[in-house]
Design a protein around this motif. Structure first.
Motif, PDB file in Angstrom:
ATOM      1  N   PHE A  12       0.882  -1.545  -0.118  1.00 28.77           N
ATOM      2  CA  PHE A  12      -0.350   0.404   0.125  1.00 28.77           C
ATOM      3  C   PHE A  12       0.696   1.768   0.045  1.00 28.77           C
ATOM      4  CE2 PHE A  12      -2.683  -3.021   2.053  1.00 28.77           C
ATOM      5  CZ  PHE A  12      -3.942  -3.186   1.208  1.00 28.77           C
ATOM      6  N   SER A  31      -4.043  -5.229   4.833  1.00 29.31           N
ATOM      7  CA  SER A  31      -5.425  -4.472   3.978  1.00 29.31           C
ATOM      8  C   SER A  31      -5.013  -3.078   4.077  1.00 29.31           C
ATOM      9  CB  SER A  31      -7.236  -4.383   4.754  1.00 29.31           C
ATOM     10  OG  SER A  31      -6.734  -4.445   6.248  1.00 29.31           O
ATOM     11  N   ALA A  32      -5.619  -2.102   4.039  1.00 32.10           N
ATOM     12  CA  ALA A  32      -5.647  -0.736   3.968  1.00 32.10           C
ATOM     13  C   ALA A  32      -6.536  -0.359   5.644  1.00 32.10           C
ATOM     14  CB  ALA A  32      -6.191   0.241   3.081  1.00 32.10           C
ATOM     15  N   VAL A  44      -3.905   5.678   3.018  1.00 31.05           N
ATOM     16  CA  VAL A  44      -4.027   5.067   2.178  1.00 31.05           C
ATOM     17  C   VAL A  44      -4.152   5.359   0.531  1.00 31.05           C
ATOM     18  CG1 VAL A  44      -3.857   2.482   1.262  1.00 31.05           C
ATOM     19  CG2 VAL A  44      -3.774   3.528   3.849  1.00 31.05           C
ATOM     20  N   THR A  46      -4.880   5.738  -2.864  1.00 34.77           N
ATOM     21  CA  THR A  46      -5.562   4.499  -4.101  1.00 34.77           C
ATOM     22  C   THR A  46      -6.056   4.950  -5.346  1.00 34.77           C
ATOM     23  OG1 THR A  46      -7.490   5.186  -3.491  1.00 34.77           O
ATOM     24  CG2 THR A  46      -6.836   2.894  -1.674  1.00 34.77           C
ATOM     25  N   ASP A  47      -5.491   6.900  -5.762  1.00 32.78           N
ATOM     26  CA  ASP A  47      -5.928   6.897  -6.977  1.00 32.78           C
ATOM     27  C   ASP A  47      -5.320   6.136  -7.934  1.00 32.78           C
ATOM     28  OD1 ASP A  47      -6.171   8.465  -9.355  1.00 32.78           O
ATOM     29  OD2 ASP A  47      -4.508   8.987  -8.093  1.00 32.78           O
ATOM     30  N   VAL A  51      -0.379   6.104  -7.157  1.00 33.25           N
ATOM     31  CA  VAL A  51      -0.044   4.358  -7.339  1.00 33.25           C
ATOM     32  C   VAL A  51       1.317   4.153  -8.339  1.00 33.25           C
ATOM     33  CG1 VAL A  51       0.225   2.181  -6.730  1.00 33.25           C
ATOM     34  CG2 VAL A  51      -1.634   3.738  -5.546  1.00 33.25           C
TER      35      VAL A  51
END
Length: 103
Positions: A12, A31-32, A44, A46-47, A51
């Motif tokens: 992440f 997980s995030a 976190v 996520t775009d 990333v």
């Protein structure tokens, strides 16, 4: 600073935005949510474009279960650990709607 047993973990992109800039890391976690529960004041990211932009950057990488963290991330974990002991910690986690009432 990455744990050898990372088979069940994803990678992440994590940002700590402190107003005049930010610090970035790659964090291995399940997980995030686990990232947010482990480190205070992080996002976190996520775009997909962001990333992808950081894929080629040489950011420090850490494992959420490691005993030592990179500079900056270690203090954010200590802060979250201190918050966890406070009354009401996590009371609003995972709520989509929050109703408030004034007394």
């Amino acid at each position: 600073m990455v744990d050898e047993n990372v088979a069940d973990k994803g990678r992440f992109l994590v940002l700590h935005d402190y107003g005049m800039g930010g610090s970035w890391w790659w964090v291995r976690a399940r997980s995030a949510r686990e990232v947010r529960e482990t480190f205070a004041w992080v996002e976190v990211v996520t775009d997909p474009q962001t990333v992808a932009r950081f894929e080629t950057e040489e950011l420090e990488e850490a494992d959420v279960d490691a005993s030592r963290m990179p500079a900056g991330l270690d203090g954010l974990r200590a802060k979250r650990d201190a918050q966890r002991g406070q009354e009401g910690f996590g009371a609003l986690a995972d709520r989509n709607i929050l109703y408030l009432r004034r007394r």
